[in-house]
Each structure stands twice: as C-alpha cells, then as structure tokens.
Design a protein around this motif. Sequence first.
Motif, PDB file in Angstrom:
ATOM      1  N   VAL A 113       1.009  -0.744   0.348  1.00 49.39           N
ATOM      2  CA  VAL A 113       0.134  -0.056   0.057  1.00 49.39           C
ATOM      3  C   VAL A 113       1.326   1.208  -0.164  1.00 49.39           C
ATOM      4  O   VAL A 113       0.328   1.845  -0.709  1.00 49.39           O
ATOM      5  CB  VAL A 113      -1.098  -0.041   1.428  1.00 49.39           C
ATOM      6  CG1 VAL A 113      -1.678   1.061   1.217  1.00 49.39           C
ATOM      7  CG2 VAL A 113      -1.653  -1.089   1.039  1.00 49.39           C
ATOM      8  N   ALA A 114       2.237   1.448   0.780  1.00 49.45           N
ATOM      9  CA  ALA A 114       2.240   2.215   1.061  1.00 49.45           C
ATOM     10  C   ALA A 114       2.967   2.905  -0.330  1.00 49.45           C
ATOM     11  O   ALA A 114       4.215   4.049  -0.870  1.00 49.45           O
ATOM     12  CB  ALA A 114       4.228   2.250   1.660  1.00 49.45           C
ATOM     13  N   LYS A 115       4.060   1.392  -0.943  1.00 54.35           N
ATOM     14  CA  LYS A 115       4.614   1.359  -2.528  1.00 54.35           C
ATOM     15  C   LYS A 115       4.363   2.211  -3.354  1.00 54.35           C
ATOM     16  O   LYS A 115       4.262   3.214  -4.416  1.00 54.35           O
ATOM     17  CB  LYS A 115       5.007   0.438  -3.375  1.00 54.35           C
ATOM     18  CG  LYS A 115       5.746   0.430  -4.045  1.00 54.35           C
ATOM     19  CD  LYS A 115       6.710  -0.849  -4.477  1.00 54.35           C
ATOM     20  CE  LYS A 115       7.435  -0.910  -5.337  1.00 54.35           C
ATOM     21  NZ  LYS A 115       8.372  -1.775  -6.096  1.00 54.35           N
ATOM     22  N   ASP A 116       2.471   1.735  -3.563  1.00 52.37           N
ATOM     23  CA  ASP A 116       1.534   2.099  -4.768  1.00 52.37           C
ATOM     24  C   ASP A 116       1.330   3.939  -3.729  1.00 52.37           C
ATOM     25  O   ASP A 116       0.738   4.251  -5.120  1.00 52.37           O
ATOM     26  CB  ASP A 116      -0.252   1.081  -4.043  1.00 52.37           C
ATOM     27  CG  ASP A 116      -0.215  -0.353  -5.039  1.00 52.37           C
ATOM     28  OD1 ASP A 116       1.250  -0.185  -5.178  1.00 52.37           O
ATOM     29  OD2 ASP A 116      -0.950  -0.711  -4.492  1.00 52.37           O
ATOM     30  N   ALA A 117       0.990   3.979  -2.981  1.00 53.71           N
ATOM     31  CA  ALA A 117       0.963   5.584  -2.527  1.00 53.71           C
ATOM     32  C   ALA A 117       2.587   5.938  -3.357  1.00 53.71           C
ATOM     33  O   ALA A 117       2.131   7.756  -3.780  1.00 53.71           O
ATOM     34  CB  ALA A 117       0.668   5.724  -1.208  1.00 53.71           C
ATOM     35  N   ALA A 120       1.589   6.649  -6.986  1.00 58.33           N
ATOM     36  CA  ALA A 120       0.238   7.424  -7.518  1.00 58.33           C
ATOM     37  C   ALA A 120       0.788   9.093  -7.269  1.00 58.33           C
ATOM     38  O   ALA A 120       0.415   9.971  -8.171  1.00 58.33           O
ATOM     39  CB  ALA A 120      -0.504   7.098  -6.102  1.00 58.33           C
ATOM     40  N   LYS A 121       1.799   9.102  -6.223  1.00 59.24           N
ATOM     41  CA  LYS A 121       2.337  10.095  -5.889  1.00 59.24           C
ATOM     42  C   LYS A 121       3.124  10.317  -6.787  1.00 59.24           C
ATOM     43  O   LYS A 121       3.079  12.112  -7.531  1.00 59.24           O
ATOM     44  CB  LYS A 121       3.242  10.370  -3.996  1.00 59.24           C
ATOM     45  CG  LYS A 121       3.181  11.908  -3.839  1.00 59.24           C
ATOM     46  CD  LYS A 121       3.841  11.562  -2.614  1.00 59.24           C
ATOM     47  CE  LYS A 121       3.939  13.129  -1.836  1.00 59.24           C
ATOM     48  NZ  LYS A 121       4.349  13.221  -0.759  1.00 59.24           N
ATOM     49  N   ALA A 122       4.076   9.499  -7.489  1.00 59.85           N
ATOM     50  CA  ALA A 122       5.230  10.514  -8.067  1.00 59.85           C
ATOM     51  C   ALA A 122       4.617  10.762  -9.191  1.00 59.85           C
ATOM     52  O   ALA A 122       5.235  11.410 -10.165  1.00 59.85           O
ATOM     53  CB  ALA A 122       6.270   8.927  -8.583  1.00 59.85           C
ATOM     54  N   ARG A 123       3.847   9.437 -10.010  1.00 60.15           N
ATOM     55  CA  ARG A 123       2.441   9.879 -11.393  1.00 60.15           C
ATOM     56  C   ARG A 123       1.488  11.369 -11.130  1.00 60.15           C
ATOM     57  O   ARG A 123       1.552  11.753 -12.440  1.00 60.15           O
ATOM     58  CB  ARG A 123       2.714   8.802 -11.306  1.00 60.15           C
ATOM     59  CG  ARG A 123       2.826   8.009 -11.906  1.00 60.15           C
ATOM     60  CD  ARG A 123       2.106   6.825 -12.871  1.00 60.15           C
ATOM     61  NE  ARG A 123       0.393   6.579 -11.847  1.00 60.15           N
ATOM     62  CZ  ARG A 123      -0.174   5.796 -11.864  1.00 60.15           C
ATOM     63  NH1 ARG A 123       0.481   4.524 -12.529  1.00 60.15           N
ATOM     64  NH2 ARG A 123      -1.347   5.736 -11.387  1.00 60.15           N
ATOM     65  N   GLY A 124       1.558  11.663  -9.891  1.00 52.97           N
ATOM     66  CA  GLY A 124       0.933  13.095  -9.731  1.00 52.97           C
ATOM     67  C   GLY A 124      -0.673  12.606  -9.546  1.00 52.97           C
ATOM     68  O   GLY A 124      -1.676  13.784  -9.901  1.00 52.97           O
ATOM     69  N   LEU A 128      -6.234   9.096  -5.380  1.00 48.78           N
ATOM     70  CA  LEU A 128      -5.476   7.514  -4.761  1.00 48.78           C
ATOM     71  C   LEU A 128      -6.357   7.013  -4.138  1.00 48.78           C
ATOM     72  O   LEU A 128      -6.275   5.294  -4.526  1.00 48.78           O
ATOM     73  CB  LEU A 128      -4.447   8.099  -3.415  1.00 48.78           C
ATOM     74  CG  LEU A 128      -3.677   9.097  -3.076  1.00 48.78           C
ATOM     75  CD1 LEU A 128      -3.190   9.062  -2.707  1.00 48.78           C
ATOM     76  CD2 LEU A 128      -2.535   8.650  -4.721  1.00 48.78           C
ATOM     77  N   ASP A 129      -7.648   7.047  -4.081  1.00 44.97           N
ATOM     78  CA  ASP A 129      -8.455   5.946  -3.704  1.00 44.97           C
ATOM     79  C   ASP A 129     -10.081   6.550  -4.161  1.00 44.97           C
ATOM     80  O   ASP A 129     -10.988   7.540  -3.210  1.00 44.97           O
ATOM     81  CB  ASP A 129      -9.018   5.919  -2.207  1.00 44.97           C
ATOM     82  CG  ASP A 129      -9.432   4.662  -1.628  1.00 44.97           C
ATOM     83  OD1 ASP A 129     -10.253   3.971  -2.507  1.00 44.97           O
ATOM     84  OD2 ASP A 129      -9.228   3.452  -1.010  1.00 44.97           O
ATOM     85  N   PRO A 130     -10.746   6.477  -5.187  1.00 46.26           N
ATOM     86  CA  PRO A 130     -11.652   6.831  -5.685  1.00 46.26           C
ATOM     87  C   PRO A 130     -12.543   6.028  -5.293  1.00 46.26           C
ATOM     88  O   PRO A 130     -14.247   7.389  -4.982  1.00 46.26           O
ATOM     89  CB  PRO A 130     -11.637   6.367  -7.552  1.00 46.26           C
ATOM     90  CG  PRO A 130     -10.948   5.362  -6.938  1.00 46.26           C
ATOM     91  CD  PRO A 130      -9.456   5.319  -6.236  1.00 46.26           C
TER      92      PRO A 130
END
Length: 151
Positions: A113-117, A120-124, A128-130
């Motif tokens: 989950v931390a890696k996904d966040a 997602a933050k790096a991609r802009g 994060l959670d629709p």
Amino acid sequence: MTGVSRTRRIGEQLKQEISLLIRKEVRDARAVMVSVTMVDVVRDLSQAKVLVTYLGPLEDRLEVMQALKDQAGTIRSALGKLLRLRTIPKLFFIYDEQLEKASALSNLINQAVAKDAQVAKARGDIDLDPVINQDIDQDINIDANLSKSSE
C-alpha cells in the motif's frame, strides 16, 4: 456429529485449564508469556495437540517449548484432578506460527500500500482512492441537502 461437538467442548475446556496450569505448574518465569491458542483432541480422547504461542524473545522460544514438553505429564496429572473425564489425553505441545505468519502478511500488505501511494504521488495522481473519495462526495451532498431543507 455429537462426537465432534463433544471433542470440541472438551478441547475448549482443556484450553482454559491448561492455560491456568501452565502458569502454576511450569517452573519457568517465561511461562507467563505463553498463550494457548487451540487444543485439538482426537475422538477417543487419548491425545491432544496443544498449540501455543510465546510472546517473549525469539531466542527463548526453544527453551520455553522444552519446559512445556518436560511438564506435560505434570499438567496432565493436574488435569486429571480437575476434570471429570474417564481419560485425560496425552498432551503434545506444538508452537503455533499463525500469529507470526499473520503479522508478516500484514507487513507485506502495508508495504504494498505504501509503495502504491508513492507511485501514485510520483505520477501526480490526486485521486488515490476513488471509493473513499466517492463516499466523501456523497456525504457532502447529503449534508448540503440537509442544510437546505432545514432553512
């Protein structure tokens, strides 16, 4: 079927009594950190697997398990005095690794989950959670409608 439920009931009763007896009978100060997680009794009540966890340091686990195995006869004898059963099962103490496995799995999930966040933050990505954001939007709309109707 009644035999199965009887062995479960006896297993639960043994679990409670063994937990208490470990604290009384085992001559090891670390025994207070032992938790009985399950007792699996065979149908003829001749044997019981006692699954335990040790909440202390990892390096003490083998010594604590050996102390439990050494005291199995004493605990069985004490159970014979406490319980009204024709046969008191022979006890086999086994370390239950489920707690450690669950903790390791939980850590892996948290890392993913931390890696996904981070990705997602790096991609802009802002959303994060629709699903959570959709719930928040619905709550805002409900609150807005309630305030309009109260005016």
